[in-house]
Design an enzyme around this catalytic site. Structure first.
Site, PDB file in Angstrom:
ATOM      1  N   GLY A  35      -6.882   5.441 -52.516  1.00  0.00           N
ATOM      2  CA  GLY A  35      -7.420   6.675 -51.908  1.00  0.00           C
ATOM      3  C   GLY A  35      -6.502   7.852 -52.158  1.00  0.00           C
ATOM      4  O   GLY A  35      -5.280   7.707 -52.127  1.00  0.00           O
ATOM      5  N   ARG A  49     -10.198   3.158 -57.909  1.00  0.00           N
ATOM      6  CA  ARG A  49     -10.013   1.754 -57.523  1.00  0.00           C
ATOM      7  C   ARG A  49     -10.485   0.956 -58.742  1.00  0.00           C
ATOM      8  O   ARG A  49     -11.616   1.120 -59.191  1.00  0.00           O
ATOM      9  CB  ARG A  49     -10.814   1.429 -56.272  1.00  0.00           C
ATOM     10  CG  ARG A  49     -10.409   2.346 -55.099  1.00  0.00           C
ATOM     11  CD  ARG A  49     -10.872   1.846 -53.781  1.00  0.00           C
ATOM     12  NE  ARG A  49     -10.780   2.869 -52.746  1.00  0.00           N
ATOM     13  CZ  ARG A  49      -9.744   3.052 -51.933  1.00  0.00           C
ATOM     14  NH1 ARG A  49      -8.687   2.283 -52.029  1.00  0.00           N
ATOM     15  NH2 ARG A  49      -9.752   4.007 -51.027  1.00  0.00           N
ATOM     16  N   GLY A  88      -1.254   3.092 -51.973  1.00  0.00           N
ATOM     17  CA  GLY A  88      -1.108   2.285 -50.760  1.00  0.00           C
ATOM     18  C   GLY A  88      -0.756   0.838 -51.079  1.00  0.00           C
ATOM     19  O   GLY A  88      -0.282   0.525 -52.182  1.00  0.00           O
ATOM     20  N   ASP A  89      -1.023  -0.044 -50.135  1.00  0.00           N
ATOM     21  CA  ASP A  89      -0.569  -1.434 -50.307  1.00  0.00           C
ATOM     22  C   ASP A  89      -1.279  -2.151 -51.458  1.00  0.00           C
ATOM     23  O   ASP A  89      -0.668  -2.991 -52.126  1.00  0.00           O
ATOM     24  CB  ASP A  89      -0.655  -2.225 -48.997  1.00  0.00           C
ATOM     25  CG  ASP A  89      -2.058  -2.289 -48.437  1.00  0.00           C
ATOM     26  OD1 ASP A  89      -2.908  -1.484 -48.851  1.00  0.00           O
ATOM     27  OD2 ASP A  89      -2.313  -3.153 -47.584  1.00  0.00           O
ATOM     28  N   THR A 138      -0.754   7.371 -48.778  1.00  0.00           N
ATOM     29  CA  THR A 138      -2.009   6.999 -48.112  1.00  0.00           C
ATOM     30  C   THR A 138      -2.069   7.739 -46.781  1.00  0.00           C
ATOM     31  O   THR A 138      -1.054   7.817 -46.080  1.00  0.00           O
ATOM     32  CB  THR A 138      -2.118   5.471 -47.888  1.00  0.00           C
ATOM     33  OG1 THR A 138      -3.196   5.222 -46.971  1.00  0.00           O
ATOM     34  CG2 THR A 138      -0.858   4.849 -47.318  1.00  0.00           C
ATOM     35  N   ASP A 188      -3.311   6.762 -44.176  1.00  0.00           N
ATOM     36  CA  ASP A 188      -3.353   5.824 -43.040  1.00  0.00           C
ATOM     37  C   ASP A 188      -1.997   5.546 -42.392  1.00  0.00           C
ATOM     38  O   ASP A 188      -1.935   4.954 -41.320  1.00  0.00           O
ATOM     39  CB  ASP A 188      -3.965   4.482 -43.483  1.00  0.00           C
ATOM     40  CG  ASP A 188      -5.444   4.617 -43.785  1.00  0.00           C
ATOM     41  OD1 ASP A 188      -6.053   5.577 -43.293  1.00  0.00           O
ATOM     42  OD2 ASP A 188      -5.980   3.756 -44.511  1.00  0.00           O
ATOM     43  N   ASP A 207       0.269   3.335 -43.003  1.00  0.00           N
ATOM     44  CA  ASP A 207       0.325   1.918 -42.627  1.00  0.00           C
ATOM     45  C   ASP A 207       1.169   1.087 -43.589  1.00  0.00           C
ATOM     46  O   ASP A 207       0.848  -0.056 -43.873  1.00  0.00           O
ATOM     47  CB  ASP A 207      -1.102   1.348 -42.529  1.00  0.00           C
ATOM     48  CG  ASP A 207      -1.862   1.467 -43.842  1.00  0.00           C
ATOM     49  OD1 ASP A 207      -1.341   2.101 -44.779  1.00  0.00           O
ATOM     50  OD2 ASP A 207      -2.969   0.922 -43.936  1.00  0.00           O
ATOM     51  N   ARG A 214      -9.279   2.291 -41.033  1.00  0.00           N
ATOM     52  CA  ARG A 214      -9.968   0.996 -40.959  1.00  0.00           C
ATOM     53  C   ARG A 214      -9.085  -0.057 -40.293  1.00  0.00           C
ATOM     54  O   ARG A 214      -9.554  -0.869 -39.514  1.00  0.00           O
ATOM     55  CB  ARG A 214     -10.351   0.513 -42.369  1.00  0.00           C
ATOM     56  CG  ARG A 214     -11.708   1.008 -42.828  1.00  0.00           C
ATOM     57  CD  ARG A 214     -12.163   0.240 -44.045  1.00  0.00           C
ATOM     58  NE  ARG A 214     -11.170   0.262 -45.112  1.00  0.00           N
ATOM     59  CZ  ARG A 214     -11.097   1.191 -46.059  1.00  0.00           C
ATOM     60  NH1 ARG A 214     -11.976   2.149 -46.086  1.00  0.00           N
ATOM     61  NH2 ARG A 214     -10.158   1.147 -46.992  1.00  0.00           N
TER      62      ARG A 214
END
Ligand code: ATP
Length: 328
Positions: free
Chosen positions: A14, A75, A105-106, A130, A132, A134, A176
């Site tokens: 993302g 992606r 991200g991860d 990211t 998020d 996270d 999410r």
């Protein structure tokens, strides 16, 4: 020890505001240190499709203020396969690229680590990008601050109309698996309740809380729902609550993709610059299979293995408790 001379950079997963300042820092730090720099378009897809171009300091002029990513992102399913990785490796070798900075991200880090274990002659360095927030190994990830500010700006506007009409708004925000945006936005906007993926709030408790608010003469209420909340989306929860909470007119707003856009905040511009600069310096120092992060305002280098293994979503109980107390 990896001695590098040509470095490629990509953004993957993302998009997040702050990716462009980071790309700029990677390009200019690399060139300052005598490296050749290549930009890869659309993340791992560009590696497989050989969609790359040489970058100069001017390739990244006037991008500090831009959201999204000038390299584009994607992606990419084929990169998960052995054949996809082999094609990517072949293209990197043809270009004589010996190091890769991946901003994402991860999922992006998982791909980078698998790739680097298979082809250890390509050094890899991850930068956490990211919205998020996270990822283990960095207190903040690129884009989280800007996204939270975007959410706050939107909720402030909703609060005006909620207050004018005695309304209860359920506002769904991104997240999410992580309630980071929801929690920060909830504290910043004085939300009456915050629903997060990390904690299941009983709907009965939520209804009691809203009734107590009305009893305490609140003229409006805002409930922030992270999209990963276990009760379902904001519409599902609003339907249940409306039956019990007759005194408010209930409305729902899904903020959606506007949360990803916009000019990066000062924080994300500086974070992107610092992490991009640190990533290149770490590669020059011979590091690989690592990520750069920021902890206690200092650059921290963590192995990708550790970052991915430690990955878990922790609820910040102290902030949650504070948010509840401050919203009485
Ligand atoms: P965000 O947090 O914004 O979702 P992300 O980096 O986690 O970012 P993903 O879509 O999960 O986003 O991953 C980005 C890309 O990384 C994938 O499209 C894929 O190309 C690659 N990737 C993810 N997992 C793997 C894996 N197990 N093996 C190889 N590549 C992977």
């Amino acid at each position: 020890m990896h001695k590098i001379s040509k470095l490629a950079v990509l953004t993957s997963g993302g998009d997040a505001p702050g990716m462009n300042p980071c790309i700029r820092a990677v390009v200019r730090t690399g060139i300052y240190n005598g490296l050749k720099i290549v930009g890869i378009r659309k993340g791992y897809q560009g590696l497989i499709e050989n969609d790359m171009y040489d970058m100069t300091p001017r390739s990244v002029s006037n991008i500090l203020n831009l959201g999204g990513t000038i390299l584009k992102t994607a992606r990419c399913l084929p990169f998960r396969t052995d054949e996809g990785m082999e094609t990517a490796y072949k293209h990197l070798k043809e270009q004589k690229i010996d190091a890769l900075v991946v901003i994402g991200g991860d999922g992006t880090f998982t791909g980078a680590l698998r790739f680097s274990k298979r082809y250890p002659d390509i050094a890899v360095m991850g930068v956490p990008g990211t919205i998020d927030n996270d990822l283990y190994g960095s207190t903040y990830t690129l884009g989280f601050d800007t996204a939270t500010n975007t959410v706050i700006e939107a909720i402030d506007k909703i609060r005006d109309t909620a207050d004018a009409h005695d309304r209860l708004f359920f506002i769904e925000v991104m997240g999410r698996d992580s309630g980071a945006i929801a929690l920060r936005a909830g504290i910043s906007c004085g939300a009456e309740a915050i629903l997060l993926p990390e904690k299941t709030t009983a709907i009965d408790d939520l209804i009691e809380n809203l009734k107590a608010g009305q009893h305490n003469k609140k003229s409006s209420s805002i409930v922030i729902v992270a999209e990963g909340d276990k009760h379902g989306g904001a519409y599902d929860i609003a339907r249940v609550v409306q039956k019990e909470v007759k005194f408010y007119d209930v409305k729902v707003t899904i903020l959606g993709h506007l949360q990803r856009g916009g000019s990066p905040s000062a924080f994300d511009r500086i974070l992107g610059s610092r992490l991009g600069y640190a990533a290149v310096n770490a590669l020059i120092a011979g590091e690989t299979q690592k990520m750069v992060g920021l902890e206690a305002n200092h650059i921290k280098i963590t192995s990708l293995e550790e970052a991915l293994n430690q990955h878990e979503f922790k609820l910040e109980e102290d902030l949650m408790q504070m948010a509840e107390i401050l919203s009485i």
